[in-house]
Design a protein around this motif. Structure first.
Motif, PDB file in Angstrom:
ATOM      1  N   GLN A 381       0.818  -1.210   0.000  1.00 41.30           N
ATOM      2  CA  GLN A 381       0.000   0.000   0.000  1.00 41.30           C
ATOM      3  C   GLN A 381       0.854   1.263   0.000  1.00 41.30           C
ATOM      4  O   GLN A 381       0.644   2.180  -0.803  1.00 41.30           O
ATOM      5  CB  GLN A 381      -0.939  -0.020   1.208  1.00 41.30           C
ATOM      6  N   VAL A 382       1.833   1.328   0.916  1.00 39.65           N
ATOM      7  CA  VAL A 382       2.682   2.520   0.985  1.00 39.65           C
ATOM      8  C   VAL A 382       3.497   2.662  -0.297  1.00 39.65           C
ATOM      9  O   VAL A 382       3.639   3.764  -0.837  1.00 39.65           O
ATOM     10  CB  VAL A 382       3.591   2.445   2.224  1.00 39.65           C
ATOM     11  N   THR A 383       4.023   1.541  -0.801  1.00 40.53           N
ATOM     12  CA  THR A 383       4.819   1.598  -2.029  1.00 40.53           C
ATOM     13  C   THR A 383       3.985   2.090  -3.205  1.00 40.53           C
ATOM     14  O   THR A 383       4.454   2.910  -4.010  1.00 40.53           O
ATOM     15  CB  THR A 383       5.398   0.210  -2.349  1.00 40.53           C
ATOM     16  N   ALA A 384       2.752   1.597  -3.325  1.00 39.57           N
ATOM     17  CA  ALA A 384       1.895   2.014  -4.435  1.00 39.57           C
ATOM     18  C   ALA A 384       1.595   3.504  -4.377  1.00 39.57           C
ATOM     19  O   ALA A 384       1.678   4.208  -5.395  1.00 39.57           O
ATOM     20  CB  ALA A 384       0.596   1.208  -4.424  1.00 39.57           C
ATOM     21  N   VAL A 385       1.252   4.009  -3.194  1.00 41.14           N
ATOM     22  CA  VAL A 385       0.918   5.434  -3.067  1.00 41.14           C
ATOM     23  C   VAL A 385       2.136   6.303  -3.351  1.00 41.14           C
ATOM     24  O   VAL A 385       2.071   7.265  -4.133  1.00 41.14           O
ATOM     25  CB  VAL A 385       0.348   5.724  -1.662  1.00 41.14           C
ATOM     26  N   VAL A 386       3.267   5.983  -2.743  1.00 35.39           N
ATOM     27  CA  VAL A 386       4.462   6.808  -2.923  1.00 35.39           C
ATOM     28  C   VAL A 386       4.962   6.734  -4.365  1.00 35.39           C
ATOM     29  O   VAL A 386       5.343   7.750  -4.958  1.00 35.39           O
ATOM     30  CB  VAL A 386       5.560   6.387  -1.931  1.00 35.39           C
TER      31      VAL A 386
END
Length: 433
Positions: A381-386
């Motif tokens: 999730q964090v990787t996709a958003v960033v």
């Protein structure tokens, strides 16, 4: 939690994300700030060439992809799937736990188009049952599917698509009974009538410009490694070149803001504060949810308009100032869509397929366990958003150095950097809230 609620909200909140908010925010902010400074120092000229870039696929693959057999088979598949959904809506149980139709619409179509389009291109153009029905009608009348008045569709651009996406997300997120057979059937039949009427007047260009799901798929497909070059051939490309070639049609900003705003609203609609607001509001749940959805979309659009206008004031006038940078919002929307809906697709998607194949038993079908544990899901999730926001910064900076004078290009991109940092913080905030 009811079956309707499960279908409408696919991502867990803080309990699924064992990453502290401080570290998530610090990582996102540092990545964006570093990328922008590096671009400002090392990227003084535009590098993206739009649809003039890419390596053509071998001729045998070109012929196979463009063959009448493949295209006809995909059209038939779309018609069969649409017919099956309608049959289940008419004759199936009015319970999403035992009827695959709501899952087919909200999960396989709405969410499934995200990875399909980002990997393979604008797949809904080939599967769209309404386009197939229009083609069959034209053949029966012995007329070209391009026959019609193209000007209304060209003038309207993506505005009808933005309205259609907002209506669909309202049905999913704010309507009283999003998974009821009656509500879904009325929406789908009304939507089909509008689209077929538009195509009858304007020709099949209507689907390219105005069909909500075709535009949704086509915009996400701008990030696909597979695309069409300027000569129409299939090419392997840098996805950022595909993004750079996004046509600046009327309504593009509105469409992207609906995607961002509706997904953001879906994210915070599961927070305890908003659930309590829905339960206690004197306006009632539906009116309050509608206000929240429309307010979120409007807020995101206003922020973009203010920042795009500020860039113009700082760096000077550019043609179509709002649309010039709208493409940079697409990776941001795509990143948050992936983060928000991954768990829904990987759990409710298989359950829906089991229901469709095996039928609706008394107890329905059980969703499988998620393929990722809490730590893996948090990382994704964090990787996709960033990643989405960094790609947005890259796309906006490349457009800045192309449109603005060299001495003002970096300064002109500052308002959009601030906007994207804000989007990043809000997006991760919704994941850890």
């Amino acid at each position: 939690m009811s079956g309707v609620h499960v279908l409408a909200h696919g991502v867990g909140s803080r309990h699924d994300l064992p990453v502290s908010a401080f570290h998530a925010y610090a990582g996102a902010f540092a990545a964006l700030l570093f990328s922008f400074l590096a671009l400002g120092l090392l990227w003084p000229e535009s590098r993206f060439r739009g649809d003039r870039s890419g390596r053509p696929l071998p001729a045998v693959l070109q012929r196979a992809a463009d063959s009448r057999a493949l295209r006809g088979g995909l059209r038939a598949l779309g018609l069969v799937a649409a017919t099956a959904v309608l049959v289940h809506l008419v004759a199936g149980p009015d319970d999403p736990a035992r009827n695959p139709a709501p899952g087919a619409v909200y999960v396989l179509l709405w969410v499934g188009l995200i990875p399909a389009s980002m990997l393979l291109g604008p797949v809904w153009r080939l599967l769209n049952p309404l386009r197939a029905l229009h083609l069959l009608g034209c053949r029966a009348l012995r007329r070209s599917p391009d026959t019609g008045r193209r000007e209304p569709a060209l003038r309207l651009g993506h505005w009808p698509a933005a309205a259609g996406l907002l209506a669909f997300t309202w049905l999913e997120l704010a309507s009283p009974a999003p998974a009821s057979r009656t509500a879904l059937l009325l929406f789908l039949l009304s939507y089909a009538a509008v689209q077929l009427a538009g195509a009858a007047v304007c020709g099949r260009v209507w689907f390219d410009r105005c069909d909500a799901f075709e535009v949704y798929s086509a915009l996400l497909a701008r990030l696909a490694p597979l695309g069409r070059g300027a000569d129409g051939r299939l090419v392997l490309r840098n996805p950022l070149n595909g993004l750079d070639a996004t046509p600046v049609n009327p309504g593009l900003v509105a469409t992207v803001c609906v995607l961002l705003g509706s997904t953001a609203y879906d994210g915070f609609s599961d927070t305890p504060w908003w659930i309590n607001t829905l339960q206690t509001s004197p306006l009632g749940r539906t009116a309050t949810a509608t206000a929240g959805l429309v307010g979120t979309v409007t807020g995101i659009a206003l922020l973009y308009v203010v920042c795009a206008g500020s860039a113009r004031l700082i760096a000077g006038p550019v043609p179509r100032p709002l649309g010039a940078f709208a493409h940079s919002l697409l990776p941001i929307a795509a990143g948050y869509l992936v983060a928000h809906y991954f768990s829904l697709l990987t759990t409710e998607g298989p359950r829906t397929l089991v229901l469709a194949v095996d039928g609706a038993g008394a107890g329905g079908a059980t969703a499988p366990d998620p393929p990722l544990g809490p730590a893996g899901l948090a990382t994704l999730q964090v990787t996709a958003v960033v990643t989405g926001h960094i790609l947005g910064v890259v796309a906006a900076h490349d457009r800045s150095v192309r449109l603005f004078p060299p001495a003002r290009a970096v300064a002109g991109g500052l308002p959009l950097l601030v906007l994207m940092i804000g989007y990043t913080l809000c997006g991760i905030g919704l994941l850890v809230a």
